[in-house]
Design a protein around this motif. Structure first.
Motif, PDB file in Angstrom:
ATOM      1  N   PRO A  73       0.807  -1.216   0.000  1.00 50.70           N
ATOM      2  CA  PRO A  73       0.000   0.000   0.000  1.00 50.70           C
ATOM      3  C   PRO A  73       0.848   1.277   0.000  1.00 50.70           C
ATOM      4  O   PRO A  73       0.499   2.250  -0.678  1.00 50.70           O
ATOM      5  N   ALA A  74       1.954   1.275   0.736  1.00 54.20           N
ATOM      6  CA  ALA A  74       2.822   2.455   0.761  1.00 54.20           C
ATOM      7  C   ALA A  74       3.440   2.697  -0.607  1.00 54.20           C
ATOM      8  O   ALA A  74       3.542   3.853  -1.070  1.00 54.20           O
ATOM      9  N   GLN A  75       3.872   1.641  -1.271  1.00 56.12           N
ATOM     10  CA  GLN A  75       4.437   1.790  -2.613  1.00 56.12           C
ATOM     11  C   GLN A  75       3.383   2.246  -3.609  1.00 56.12           C
ATOM     12  O   GLN A  75       3.675   3.029  -4.517  1.00 56.12           O
ATOM     13  N   ALA A  76       2.155   1.786  -3.429  1.00 54.14           N
ATOM     14  CA  ALA A  76       1.068   2.220  -4.308  1.00 54.14           C
ATOM     15  C   ALA A  76       0.805   3.714  -4.143  1.00 54.14           C
ATOM     16  O   ALA A  76       0.534   4.422  -5.124  1.00 54.14           O
ATOM     17  N   ASP A  77       0.878   4.205  -2.915  1.00 55.30           N
ATOM     18  CA  ASP A  77       0.688   5.638  -2.684  1.00 55.30           C
ATOM     19  C   ASP A  77       1.741   6.452  -3.426  1.00 55.30           C
ATOM     20  O   ASP A  77       1.433   7.483  -4.034  1.00 55.30           O
ATOM     21  N   VAL A  93       3.623   9.959  -8.071  1.00 61.70           N
ATOM     22  CA  VAL A  93       4.704  10.360  -8.989  1.00 61.70           C
ATOM     23  C   VAL A  93       4.600   9.710 -10.365  1.00 61.70           C
ATOM     24  O   VAL A  93       5.362  10.040 -11.266  1.00 61.70           O
ATOM     25  N   GLY A  94       3.665   8.788 -10.566  1.00 62.59           N
ATOM     26  CA  GLY A  94       3.619   8.032 -11.820  1.00 62.59           C
ATOM     27  C   GLY A  94       4.435   6.759 -11.683  1.00 62.59           C
ATOM     28  O   GLY A  94       4.837   6.367 -10.595  1.00 62.59           O
ATOM     29  N   GLY A  95       4.675   6.104 -12.781  1.00 64.47           N
ATOM     30  CA  GLY A  95       5.474   4.896 -12.746  1.00 64.47           C
ATOM     31  C   GLY A  95       4.704   3.640 -13.042  1.00 64.47           C
ATOM     32  O   GLY A  95       5.228   2.532 -12.886  1.00 64.47           O
ATOM     33  N   GLU A  96       3.439   3.770 -13.467  1.00 71.26           N
ATOM     34  CA  GLU A  96       2.660   2.587 -13.811  1.00 71.26           C
ATOM     35  C   GLU A  96       3.310   1.797 -14.943  1.00 71.26           C
ATOM     36  O   GLU A  96       3.098   0.587 -15.069  1.00 71.26           O
ATOM     37  N   THR A 118      12.565   6.691  -6.831  1.00 70.52           N
ATOM     38  CA  THR A 118      11.485   7.040  -5.925  1.00 70.52           C
ATOM     39  C   THR A 118      11.865   8.322  -5.197  1.00 70.52           C
ATOM     40  O   THR A 118      13.033   8.726  -5.186  1.00 70.52           O
ATOM     41  N   PRO A 119      10.905   9.008  -4.576  1.00 67.95           N
ATOM     42  CA  PRO A 119      11.194  10.294  -3.945  1.00 67.95           C
ATOM     43  C   PRO A 119      12.057  10.166  -2.700  1.00 67.95           C
ATOM     44  O   PRO A 119      11.932   9.223  -1.925  1.00 67.95           O
TER      45      PRO A 119
END
Length: 371
Positions: free
Chosen positions: A166-170, A175-178, A368-369
C-alpha cells in the motif's frame, strides 16, 4: 543438464529440487512429489547476482486430472524446456560474471506449484534474483487460422507490481510509474539486446502480466518481489494445447511435435541467450535510486547507492517523455552517486543504469522520492 555440466569445469551444478506437495484441490487431490530440475552456472565475479530462465516439463490433456491419456505437451511446454536446456548446453563452457539458473519446473498446469516452490526457496535464502524469464508455449509461429508470424516473440511484462505494498502504491499514484515497474525495465532491456538481426526476431512487448486471465511460472517470482516476464509465441493455436490427442471431423487435435516450428524455437533460444548473456555480463540494476524532493526546483537531483560490481565503470541517466514507451535520451555521468539534470521531474520520467568496463549496460532503475 548433467551432461552439459560435465563440460563446465565444475562451475555448473545440477540438482533435482523435490518436495512433497500436500493436497491442493481441485487439481492436486492427493499428496504428490513435485520435482524441479535446476542447473546453476555460478558467476565468476558477482555470483551473488542471479538470473533465472525456465520452462515447465509437465503437460496435460483436456481434463487436468486425467493421468492416463496421452499428453505430449510438445508446444506447452517441451518447447520452453528445450530452450532452457539449450541455453545450459551453450553457456556451460562460458564464464558469465553473474550466476545463471536454467530450470525445468513441474506442476505448472496444476497451479504453478514447482515455480512457486523454487521462488519461495530463493526468497527464504535471500537470493538476489534480478530477473526471471519463463518460456511457456514458444514452439509454433502458426495461429489457429493458419497464418504465420515466424519472426515475432511476445514478452509479457506487468506494469503495477504484483508485490506492491500500500505504501508503494501511494508513491506510484503520486509520482507516476505505472509503466516503470522492474518487469517493464526488463522488457525494455530485452528489446535493446535481443531485437536485432543477430536473433532474427522482433520482441513484441505486451503490457500485461500474462495472457488475458491466464498465468505462468513467472508469477510466483513476481509474488516474491522479483522482476519477471514471460516469453510466448505470437499467436496460439488452441487445438494444439490442453487437448486430448484425437481426430475430430478430419481435424487433428493434441499438442503434438508435428505442429512445432523448430527454426522458430531456435530463434526464441537466441533471444533468450542474448538476454541472459547480456544481463550476466553487464553490471546489475542500480539500488536505492532516488530523486531529491526537499526543495521545489525545475532541476532534477538524482542520487543512488554505488554498486559493488568490480567491473563497474560508471552510470548513465536516461529519460523520456511521460507518453513515450522507451527511453529516448541518455547522458553519461561517470562513476558517481549523484547527478543533476536541467530538466523538471514534473515533465519527464528519469532512470539510472550502470555501465561496465566492457561497455555493457544493465537494466534501468526507476527512482522514488527522497524527502
Amino acid at each position: 543438464m548433467t551432461k552439459s555440466a560435465e563440460r563446465s569445469d565444475g562451475r555448473m551444478t545440477v540438482e533435482a529440487q523435490s518436495y512433497l506437495q500436500q493436497p491442493a484441490p481441485p487439481r492436486i487431490p492427493v499428496a504428490t512429489t513435485i520435482t524441479n530440475v535446476v542447473a546453476t552456472l555460478r558467476g565468476s565475479t558477482t555470483p551473488e547476482r542471479v538470473y533465472v530462465v525456465s520452462g515447465h516439463y509437465d503437460s496435460r490433456c483436456s481434463d487436468p486430472l486425467d493421468a492416463t491419456k496421452d499428453a505430449p505437451g510438445a508446444d506447452d511446454d517441451a518447447s520452453g524446456v528445450a530452450v532452457a536446456m539449450e541455453l545450459a548446453r551453450v553457456l556451460a563452457t562460458r564464464r558469465p560474471a553473474a550466476t545463471i539458473v536454467f530450470a525445468a519446473v513441474a506442476g505448472e498446469e496444476q497451479g504453478l506449484f514447482g515455480a512457486r516452490h523454487m521462488a519461495t526457496l530463493f526468497k527464504a535464502a535471500g537470493t538476489n534474483v534480478q530477473a526471471m524469464f519463463t518460456n511457456d508455449i514458444v514452439g509454433s509461429s502458426r495461429a489457429d487460422d493458419g497464418t504465420r508470424d515466424p519472426r515475432t516473440i511476445r514478452l509479457f511484462a506487468e506494469g503495477v507490481p504484483t508485490s506492491e505494498t500500500p505504501a508503494q502504491a501511494d508513491i506510484r499514484r503520486a509520482v507516476g510509474g505505472e509503466n516503470d515497474s522492474p518487469s517493464r525495465q526488463l522488457a525494455r532491456f530485452v528489446r535493446s539486446v535481443a531485437d536485432n538481426e543477430a536473433t532474427g526476431m522482433t520482441v513484441r512487448v505486451i503490457h500485461r502480466r500474462d495472457r488475458y486471465l491466464r498465468g505462468g511460472d513467472h508469477i510466483p517470482f513476481l509474488e516474491q518481489g522479483y522482476p519477471a516476464a514471460r516469453f510466448t509465441e505470437p499467436h496460439e493455436d488452441y487445438a494444439h494445447q490442453h487437448q486430448d490427442v484425437r481426430v475430430e471431423n478430419g481435424k487433428q487435435f493434441g499438442d503434438l511435435p508435428e505442429f512445432c516450428d523448430f527454426p522458430f524455437i531456435a530463434r526464441v533460444a537466441r533471444v533468450n541467450a542474448a538476454t541472459m548473456w547480456s544481463l550476466a555480463t553487464a553490471p546489475g540494476t542500480p539500488e536505492d535510486v532516488r530523486i531529491r524532493t526537499h526543495r521545489l526546483t525545475n532541476e532534477t537531483d538524482l542520487v543512488w547507492r554505488r554498486g559493488t560490481d568490480p567491473d563497474l565503470a560508471g552510470y548513465e541517466v536516461v529519460w523520456r517523455e511521460t507518453t513515450a514507451a522507451d527511453w529516448t535520451h541518455v547522458v553519461r555521468v561517470g562513476d558517481t552517486t549523484e547527478a543533476k539534470v536541467d530538466l523538471s521531474k514534473d515533465n519527464v520520467f528519469f532512470g539510472v543504469r550502470m555501465v561496465g568496463k566492457n561497455g555493457h549496460r544493465g537494466p534501468v532503475a526507476f527512482p522514488t522520492p527522497l524527502s
